[in-house]
Motif scaffolding. Structure first.
Motif, PDB file in Angstrom:
ATOM      1  N   TRP A   1      12.626  29.515  40.321  1.00 24.75           N
ATOM      2  CA  TRP A   1      13.058  28.361  40.975  1.00 24.75           C
ATOM      3  C   TRP A   1      11.754  28.193  41.811  1.00 24.75           C
ATOM      4  O   TRP A   1      11.403  29.196  42.638  1.00 24.75           O
ATOM      5  N   ILE A   2      11.069  26.990  41.693  1.00 24.84           N
ATOM      6  CA  ILE A   2       9.853  26.664  42.411  1.00 24.84           C
ATOM      7  C   ILE A   2       9.986  25.565  43.290  1.00 24.84           C
ATOM      8  O   ILE A   2       9.960  24.361  43.004  1.00 24.84           O
ATOM      9  N   GLU A   3      10.067  25.769  44.721  1.00 19.01           N
ATOM     10  CA  GLU A   3      10.292  24.662  45.718  1.00 19.01           C
ATOM     11  C   GLU A   3       8.995  24.183  46.308  1.00 19.01           C
ATOM     12  O   GLU A   3       8.087  24.874  46.524  1.00 19.01           O
ATOM     13  N   LEU A   4       8.576  22.844  45.853  1.00 20.46           N
ATOM     14  CA  LEU A   4       7.567  22.127  46.220  1.00 20.46           C
ATOM     15  C   LEU A   4       7.766  21.676  47.664  1.00 20.46           C
ATOM     16  O   LEU A   4       7.968  20.179  47.726  1.00 20.46           O
ATOM     17  N   VAL A   5       7.720  22.598  48.589  1.00 18.63           N
ATOM     18  CA  VAL A   5       8.213  21.679  49.924  1.00 18.63           C
ATOM     19  C   VAL A   5       7.053  21.297  50.603  1.00 18.63           C
ATOM     20  O   VAL A   5       5.712  21.720  50.685  1.00 18.63           O
ATOM     21  N   PRO A   6       6.954  19.783  50.880  1.00 20.60           N
ATOM     22  CA  PRO A   6       5.976  19.255  51.657  1.00 20.60           C
ATOM     23  C   PRO A   6       5.467  19.895  53.011  1.00 20.60           C
ATOM     24  O   PRO A   6       6.348  20.664  53.774  1.00 20.60           O
ATOM     25  N   ASP A   7       4.155  19.835  53.404  1.00 21.09           N
ATOM     26  CA  ASP A   7       3.576  20.501  54.563  1.00 21.09           C
ATOM     27  C   ASP A   7       4.135  19.961  55.821  1.00 21.09           C
ATOM     28  O   ASP A   7       4.176  20.625  56.975  1.00 21.09           O
ATOM     29  N   THR A   8       4.870  18.861  55.580  1.00 22.17           N
ATOM     30  CA  THR A   8       5.477  18.293  56.837  1.00 22.17           C
ATOM     31  C   THR A   8       6.952  18.585  57.000  1.00 22.17           C
ATOM     32  O   THR A   8       7.518  18.425  57.976  1.00 22.17           O
ATOM     33  N   GLY A   9       7.315  19.143  55.798  1.00 20.03           N
ATOM     34  CA  GLY A   9       8.698  19.713  55.901  1.00 20.03           C
ATOM     35  C   GLY A   9       8.786  21.195  56.578  1.00 20.03           C
ATOM     36  O   GLY A   9       7.857  21.526  57.185  1.00 20.03           O
ATOM     37  N   ASP A  10       9.908  22.026  56.100  1.00 13.89           N
ATOM     38  CA  ASP A  10      10.106  23.183  57.016  1.00 13.89           C
ATOM     39  C   ASP A  10      10.730  24.163  55.669  1.00 13.89           C
ATOM     40  O   ASP A  10      11.109  23.846  54.776  1.00 13.89           O
ATOM     41  N   ALA A  11      10.064  25.413  55.941  1.00 10.87           N
ATOM     42  CA  ALA A  11      10.568  26.619  55.030  1.00 10.87           C
ATOM     43  C   ALA A  11      10.752  27.581  55.915  1.00 10.87           C
ATOM     44  O   ALA A  11       9.476  28.250  56.645  1.00 10.87           O
ATOM     45  N   THR A  12      11.945  28.100  56.258  1.00  9.75           N
ATOM     46  CA  THR A  12      12.105  29.217  57.254  1.00  9.75           C
ATOM     47  C   THR A  12      12.843  30.525  56.469  1.00  9.75           C
ATOM     48  O   THR A  12      13.677  30.023  55.698  1.00  9.75           O
ATOM     49  N   ILE A  13      12.333  31.442  56.878  1.00 13.55           N
ATOM     50  CA  ILE A  13      12.960  32.615  56.397  1.00 13.55           C
ATOM     51  C   ILE A  13      13.607  33.522  57.479  1.00 13.55           C
ATOM     52  O   ILE A  13      13.144  33.737  58.599  1.00 13.55           O
ATOM     53  N   THR A  14      14.922  33.838  57.226  1.00 15.01           N
ATOM     54  CA  THR A  14      15.575  34.589  58.330  1.00 15.01           C
ATOM     55  C   THR A  14      15.564  36.067  57.835  1.00 15.01           C
ATOM     56  O   THR A  14      15.888  36.403  56.456  1.00 15.01           O
ATOM     57  N   ALA A  15      15.035  36.898  58.523  1.00 14.79           N
ATOM     58  CA  ALA A  15      14.909  38.502  58.203  1.00 14.79           C
ATOM     59  C   ALA A  15      16.285  38.949  57.722  1.00 14.79           C
ATOM     60  O   ALA A  15      17.129  38.710  58.651  1.00 14.79           O
ATOM     61  N   GLY A  16      16.232  39.993  56.979  1.00 19.36           N
ATOM     62  CA  GLY A  16      17.400  40.719  56.438  1.00 19.36           C
ATOM     63  C   GLY A  16      17.497  41.980  57.269  1.00 19.36           C
ATOM     64  O   GLY A  16      16.475  42.534  57.290  1.00 19.36           O
TER      65      GLY A  16
END
Length: 353
Positions: free
Chosen positions: A338-353
């Motif tokens: 899956w390829i998520e085209l997230v706007p640079d004005t949006g958010d992309a957050t990774i929660t560490a495992g």
């Protein structure tokens, strides 16, 4: 007189001795020599070879999985898939090889899904194209089904190496119809398998990414940092997430805080999740994700780990180029992406495992 006799006797003895000596020097008689028999030659042993050549194989161009040569000599089938609340759950989306998630008007998201290795009979709900779709589907070639659009967007889509199948238009309208028990426009279905059979002579897609031979050798799995969840926000409405499932060995998708499930009852999932941070142009009247001739940052998630990347796309028909922080091509794990085209004005957050 006696002396004369003695002389004669001595002479006789000497003569006899000479005769005896001559007899001793005579050559001995030897038996006739005969030729020796040729030695028998043992035949060279023969061995039956037990070596077997490994079976021939090929790589599935969209998933990187091992396949039999010639088994996927058919065009890829793509479709614009609706994601409005009345469109869920979607038909066949759980079987797509690659799914693009794109921002559309109202801050919501829509899908451009592509099937090749696993082809459903039907997919839907099918919706209209947007101005970034030529950049998304042109690298695959093949077939694209959609329900229409503004004329300028249809014209741009027709000017691609993709066969356009438009609802209620042309000779293929019999294979795109209103077939879901939902209100219009969330009920259009495309008969994917029949459309591929109808155009079976079209070219198969080329390989889209660099792939590792197995998941543990994928770049993110080998060099990435552990991650348990991915939280993505496109706009006020378009919010989704992924959580790593060790038991399934896959990323599981959520939407609106709830598991995202297909019409089959299968939860949507992926082997690889690629997040590309992109710029959005609103001048066409609807959001247009800028891809061709662009570059940016992002990350790849595989096997419960993530790795930061830079991405670029040279032209409309070119595939993405994904590089790690050393400038080396990122290898995905064999499987769905899956390829998520997230706007640079949006958010992309990774929660560490």
């Amino acid at each position: 007189m006696r002396s004369s006799l003695r002389r004669r006797a001595g002479s006789l003895i000497v003569g006899l001795a000479l005769v005896a000596g001559l007899g001793a020097c005579a050559p001995e008689e030897r038996p006739l020599e005969t030729a020796s028999p040729e030695p028998s030659v043992e035949p060279e042993p023969t061995y039956e070879s037990t070596y077997e050549a490994p079976p021939a194989y090929a790589i599935a161009p969209l998933t990187g999985e091992i396949i039999e040569p010639g088994s996927l000599d058919r065009p890829v089938f793509s479709a614009k898939i609706d994601n409005a609340p009345l469109a869920r759950p979607q038909l066949g989306l759980d079987r797509a090889d690659i799914v693009h998630v794109e921002l559309v008007e109202g801050g919501s998201i829509r899908y451009a899904a592509s099937w090749h290795s696993d082809l459903p009979d039907e997919v839907g709900p099918v919706r209209s194209v947007r101005p970034m779709d030529p950049d998304i589907v042109s690298p695959f070639g093949g077939i694209l089904a959609y329900s229409g659009a503004q004329q300028q967007f249809i014209a741009a889509m027709l000017n691609t190496p993709v066969r356009n199948i438009i609802f209620d238009r042309g000779d293929d309208s019999d294979l795109v119809y209103r077939g879901l028990p939902r209100p219009s426009p969330h009920n259009v279905v495309a008969r994917a398998a029949q459309l591929v059979e109808r155009y079976a002579g079209d070219d198969a897609p080329r390989q889209q990414f660099a792939f590792a031979d197995r998941i543990e050798n994928a770049t993110a799995a080998r060099d990435g940092a552990p991650a348990s969840t991915l939280s993505l926000r496109y706009g006020q409405v378009g919010q989704s997430g992924w959580e790593w499932s060790e038991a399934d060995g896959r990323w599981l998708r959520s939407q609106g805080g709830q598991p995202d499930v297909a019409l089959s009852g299968t939860r949507l999932s992926a082997t690889n999740v690629i997040v590309l941070r992109v710029r959005i142009d609103f001048s066409p009247g609807v959001p247009q994700t800028l891809l061709a001739g662009q570059s940016g940052s992002g990350f790849v998630a595989t096997d419960g780990k993530t790795i930061p990347i830079t991405w670029s796309k040279a032209g409309m028909a070119d595939s993405y180029r994904l590089l790690d922080d050393q400038g080396v091509a990122v290898r995905l794990a064999p499987g769905t992406t899956w390829i998520e085209l997230v706007p640079d004005t949006g958010d992309a957050t990774i929660t560490a495992g």
